[in-house]
Each structure stands twice: as structure tokens, then as C-alpha cells.
Design a protein around this motif. Structure first.
Motif, PDB file in Angstrom:
ATOM      1  N   ILE A  23       0.817  -1.311   0.109  1.00 19.91           N
ATOM      2  CA  ILE A  23       0.110  -0.114   0.158  1.00 19.91           C
ATOM      3  C   ILE A  23       0.863   1.319   0.039  1.00 19.91           C
ATOM      4  CG2 ILE A  23      -1.749   1.490   1.517  1.00 19.91           C
ATOM      5  CD1 ILE A  23      -2.954  -1.243   2.247  1.00 19.91           C
ATOM      6  N   HIS A  24       2.109   1.251   0.835  1.00 26.39           N
ATOM      7  CA  HIS A  24       2.410   2.487   0.906  1.00 26.39           C
ATOM      8  C   HIS A  24       3.863   2.752  -0.034  1.00 26.39           C
ATOM      9  CE1 HIS A  24       0.369   3.866   4.389  1.00 26.39           C
ATOM     10  NE2 HIS A  24       0.344   2.849   4.936  1.00 26.39           N
ATOM     11  N   PHE A  25       4.396   1.652  -0.643  1.00 24.27           N
ATOM     12  CA  PHE A  25       5.608   1.502  -1.320  1.00 24.27           C
ATOM     13  C   PHE A  25       5.560   1.050  -3.056  1.00 24.27           C
ATOM     14  CE2 PHE A  25       7.175   0.879   3.107  1.00 24.27           C
ATOM     15  CZ  PHE A  25       7.741   2.206   3.529  1.00 24.27           C
ATOM     16  N   ARG A  26       4.584   0.213  -3.167  1.00 24.90           N
ATOM     17  CA  ARG A  26       4.486  -0.523  -4.396  1.00 24.90           C
ATOM     18  C   ARG A  26       3.655  -0.181  -5.271  1.00 24.90           C
ATOM     19  NH1 ARG A  26       6.347  -4.822  -1.104  1.00 24.90           N
ATOM     20  NH2 ARG A  26       4.446  -5.929  -1.571  1.00 24.90           N
ATOM     21  N   ARG A  27       2.220   0.512  -4.790  1.00 23.95           N
ATOM     22  CA  ARG A  27       1.411   1.072  -5.552  1.00 23.95           C
ATOM     23  C   ARG A  27       1.616   1.910  -6.712  1.00 23.95           C
ATOM     24  NH1 ARG A  27      -3.658   3.561  -2.565  1.00 23.95           N
ATOM     25  NH2 ARG A  27      -1.787   4.501  -1.660  1.00 23.95           N
ATOM     26  N   PRO A  28       1.130   1.860  -7.676  1.00 22.53           N
ATOM     27  CA  PRO A  28       1.851   2.665  -8.989  1.00 22.53           C
ATOM     28  C   PRO A  28       1.659   4.135  -8.652  1.00 22.53           C
ATOM     29  CG  PRO A  28       0.301   0.935  -9.895  1.00 22.53           C
ATOM     30  CD  PRO A  28       0.000   0.880  -8.224  1.00 22.53           C
ATOM     31  N   ILE A  29       0.583   4.833  -8.129  1.00 20.83           N
ATOM     32  CA  ILE A  29       0.484   6.146  -7.834  1.00 20.83           C
ATOM     33  C   ILE A  29       1.793   6.659  -6.972  1.00 20.83           C
ATOM     34  CG2 ILE A  29      -1.090   5.942  -5.761  1.00 20.83           C
ATOM     35  CD1 ILE A  29      -0.830   8.821  -8.487  1.00 20.83           C
ATOM     36  N   ILE A  30       2.045   5.863  -6.015  1.00 23.05           N
ATOM     37  CA  ILE A  30       3.121   5.774  -4.900  1.00 23.05           C
ATOM     38  C   ILE A  30       4.633   5.894  -5.629  1.00 23.05           C
ATOM     39  CG2 ILE A  30       4.493   5.093  -2.979  1.00 23.05           C
ATOM     40  CD1 ILE A  30       1.696   6.202  -2.436  1.00 23.05           C
ATOM     41  N   ILE A  31       4.656   5.008  -6.768  1.00 24.84           N
ATOM     42  CA  ILE A  31       5.712   4.981  -7.392  1.00 24.84           C
ATOM     43  C   ILE A  31       5.888   6.142  -8.405  1.00 24.84           C
ATOM     44  CG2 ILE A  31       7.084   3.674  -9.249  1.00 24.84           C
ATOM     45  CD1 ILE A  31       5.817   1.244  -7.945  1.00 24.84           C
ATOM     46  N   VAL A  32       4.883   6.702  -8.867  1.00 21.03           N
ATOM     47  CA  VAL A  32       4.808   7.988  -9.630  1.00 21.03           C
ATOM     48  C   VAL A  32       5.339   9.007  -8.749  1.00 21.03           C
ATOM     49  CG1 VAL A  32       3.443   9.671 -10.849  1.00 21.03           C
ATOM     50  CG2 VAL A  32       3.120   7.253 -11.410  1.00 21.03           C
ATOM     51  N   PHE A  33       4.732   9.210  -7.451  1.00 20.51           N
ATOM     52  CA  PHE A  33       5.318  10.248  -6.880  1.00 20.51           C
ATOM     53  C   PHE A  33       7.032  10.278  -6.214  1.00 20.51           C
ATOM     54  CE2 PHE A  33       0.695  11.235  -6.153  1.00 20.51           C
ATOM     55  CZ  PHE A  33       0.689  12.549  -5.961  1.00 20.51           C
ATOM     56  N   ASP A  34       7.142   8.971  -6.109  1.00 19.59           N
ATOM     57  CA  ASP A  34       8.640   8.755  -5.623  1.00 19.59           C
ATOM     58  C   ASP A  34       9.613   9.262  -6.986  1.00 19.59           C
ATOM     59  OD1 ASP A  34       7.929   7.708  -3.261  1.00 19.59           O
ATOM     60  OD2 ASP A  34       8.032   5.454  -3.965  1.00 19.59           O
ATOM     61  N   VAL A  35       9.063   8.801  -8.379  1.00 14.66           N
ATOM     62  CA  VAL A  35       9.925   9.345  -9.279  1.00 14.66           C
ATOM     63  C   VAL A  35       9.821  10.749  -9.436  1.00 14.66           C
ATOM     64  CG1 VAL A  35       9.897   9.307 -11.810  1.00 14.66           C
ATOM     65  CG2 VAL A  35       9.720   7.240 -10.676  1.00 14.66           C
ATOM     66  N   LEU A  36       8.727  11.525  -9.070  1.00 15.49           N
ATOM     67  CA  LEU A  36       8.650  12.873  -9.194  1.00 15.49           C
ATOM     68  C   LEU A  36       9.187  13.575  -8.283  1.00 15.49           C
ATOM     69  CD1 LEU A  36       4.642  13.446 -10.113  1.00 15.49           C
ATOM     70  CD2 LEU A  36       6.650  13.633 -11.695  1.00 15.49           C
ATOM     71  N   PHE A  37       9.317  13.232  -6.968  1.00 11.85           N
ATOM     72  CA  PHE A  37      10.079  13.730  -5.912  1.00 11.85           C
ATOM     73  C   PHE A  37      11.586  13.572  -6.186  1.00 11.85           C
ATOM     74  CE2 PHE A  37       6.136  13.819  -3.349  1.00 11.85           C
ATOM     75  CZ  PHE A  37       6.330  15.367  -3.106  1.00 11.85           C
ATOM     76  N   ALA A  38      12.317  12.365  -6.728  1.00 13.68           N
ATOM     77  CA  ALA A  38      13.338  11.915  -6.936  1.00 13.68           C
ATOM     78  C   ALA A  38      13.950  13.305  -8.057  1.00 13.68           C
ATOM     79  CB  ALA A  38      13.803  10.415  -7.468  1.00 13.68           C
ATOM     80  N   LEU A  39      13.171  13.439  -9.283  1.00 13.14           N
ATOM     81  CA  LEU A  39      13.144  14.238 -10.146  1.00 13.14           C
ATOM     82  C   LEU A  39      13.435  15.620  -9.644  1.00 13.14           C
ATOM     83  CD1 LEU A  39      11.259  13.266 -13.178  1.00 13.14           C
ATOM     84  CD2 LEU A  39      13.738  12.961 -13.101  1.00 13.14           C
ATOM     85  N   TYR A  40      12.454  16.128  -8.617  1.00 11.28           N
ATOM     86  CA  TYR A  40      12.631  17.226  -8.079  1.00 11.28           C
ATOM     87  C   TYR A  40      14.039  17.567  -7.291  1.00 11.28           C
ATOM     88  CZ  TYR A  40      10.333  21.058  -5.274  1.00 11.28           C
ATOM     89  OH  TYR A  40      10.046  22.204  -4.748  1.00 11.28           O
ATOM     90  N   LEU A  41      14.449  16.505  -6.435  1.00 12.70           N
ATOM     91  CA  LEU A  41      15.613  16.340  -5.851  1.00 12.70           C
ATOM     92  C   LEU A  41      16.756  16.641  -6.906  1.00 12.70           C
ATOM     93  CD1 LEU A  41      17.258  16.242  -3.329  1.00 12.70           C
ATOM     94  CD2 LEU A  41      17.293  13.766  -3.532  1.00 12.70           C
ATOM     95  N   ILE A  42      16.868  15.921  -7.887  1.00 15.48           N
ATOM     96  CA  ILE A  42      17.721  16.026  -8.877  1.00 15.48           C
ATOM     97  C   ILE A  42      18.105  17.447  -9.354  1.00 15.48           C
ATOM     98  CG2 ILE A  42      18.566  15.196 -10.918  1.00 15.48           C
ATOM     99  CD1 ILE A  42      17.808  12.584 -10.281  1.00 15.48           C
ATOM    100  N   ILE A  43      16.975  18.061  -9.712  1.00 13.96           N
ATOM    101  CA  ILE A  43      16.911  19.456 -10.298  1.00 13.96           C
ATOM    102  C   ILE A  43      17.334  20.345  -9.517  1.00 13.96           C
ATOM    103  CG2 ILE A  43      15.423  21.427 -10.888  1.00 13.96           C
ATOM    104  CD1 ILE A  43      13.653  19.127 -12.284  1.00 13.96           C
TER     105      ILE A  43
END
Length: 167
Positions: A23-43
Motif C-alpha cells: 500500500i505505501h511503497f509499491r502501488r503505481p501512484i506511490i511510485i509515480v510520486f517517488d519518481v517525481l520527488f526524485a526528479l525534484y531532488l535532482i533538479i
């Protein structure tokens, strides 16, 4: 109604950790947010290096997201176990029976739920469990190694033959 599959498990800490990690780590919507926040951090790191000015919100917001998700996971695992003990005085035993027409889940609390195959949105597999996600976002669990009638692989094939999306 002929039993095609039967599965019994306990809603214990192992189950809670597995269910809530999905529920908290592997649902598709959570993965999308993880990727977005990772990109945000990289930027943010890239901007800090190129402009030599540190924008703390680019760095802190992704870390706050990570801390929040881990906190919610931990809180929910502990809460569900405490609720079961408070309401029933013991861990809950779950028995799931699969027939040709529907799935029946009964609990040691006396509760019984029926799930029609048309109400299953998708099936999610983890190492130890199989989760049926209903259209109302309920999770119905099957412990992989706890089938007393049938086996997990045959059950997944049965669901695929019913036209259900098995991931």
C-alpha cells in the motif's frame, strides 16, 4: 458450492508488514510520486551546483515525502495489529474459500465477506501473499504457502482464466 481453492492465514505482523508495504511503497501512484520527488531532488541539486545557491525546499521536500511514507507505513502496521487485539483480544484467523462463482472470506471474529469476480480490479503478487484489489480498493489476501486446497500458481491461472488482470 464446490471448493476449488481454500486458503488459511493469520493477520499477524508478517501479514501487516507485507500488506502495508504494498500500500505505501509499491502501488503505481506511490511510485509515480517517488519518481517525481526524485526528479525534484535532482533538479534542486543541479540548480544548487550551477548557481551556487542552495534552495533548501528542493532538498527538504523529497526527504519529507520519504519520512512521511515510512512513518505512515510504520503507524499503519502497528495500528492494525493493536486494533485487532483491542477489538477481538487475539490475532484474527482468516479462511478464504474460492468457488466457481465467488470468493468467500470468513474471519475468526465471525465476519464473512463475499467477493464476486466481476468486482476484482486487479491481482497483486508479493513473495508471500497474493492480494485481490476490489473496485472499492479493498484488499483480499491469500498467503502463498497456505493453500489447503489447490496451490497458488493454479489459483493465479484460475483468476487469469476469469479475465482478471494478474500482475
Amino acid at each position: 458450492m464446490e471448493k476449488l481453492f481454500e486458503n488459511k492465514y493469520t493477520r499477524d505482523k508478517e501479514w501487516a508488514k507485507d500488506a502495508y508495504s504494498y500500500i505505501h511503497f509499491r502501488r503505481p501512484i506511490i511510485i509515480v510520486f517517488d519518481v517525481l520527488f526524485a526528479l525534484y531532488l535532482i533538479i534542486g541539486v543541479f540548480n544548487s551546483i550551477t548557481t551556487r545557491i542552495i534552495d533548501w525546499y528542493f532538498i527538504t521536500i523529497p526527504f519529507i515525502w520519504c519520512i512521511l511514507i515510512v512513518f505512515l507505513y510504520s503507524k499503519n502496521v502497528n495500528t492494525i495489529l493493536k486494533r485487532d487485539l483491542e477489538l477481538h483480544g487475539k490475532v484474527i484467523e482468516v479462511n478464504v474459500t474460492v468457488t466457481k462463482d465467488l470468493i468467500i472470506q470468513s474471519q475468526s471474529t465471525g465476519s464473512e465477506f463475499q467477493l464476486n469476480y466481476c468486482d476484482i480490479k486487479k491481482v497483486v503478487r508479493t513473495k508471500k501473499y497474493i492480494y485481490l484489489c476490489s473496485k472499492t480498493n479493498m484488499l483480499y489476501s491469500f498467503k502463498r504457502d497456505s493453500f489447503s486446497i489447490g496451490v497458488a500458481d493454479d489459483f493465479l491461472l484460475f483468476l487469469k482464466n476469469k479475465g482478471i488482470n494478474v500482475k
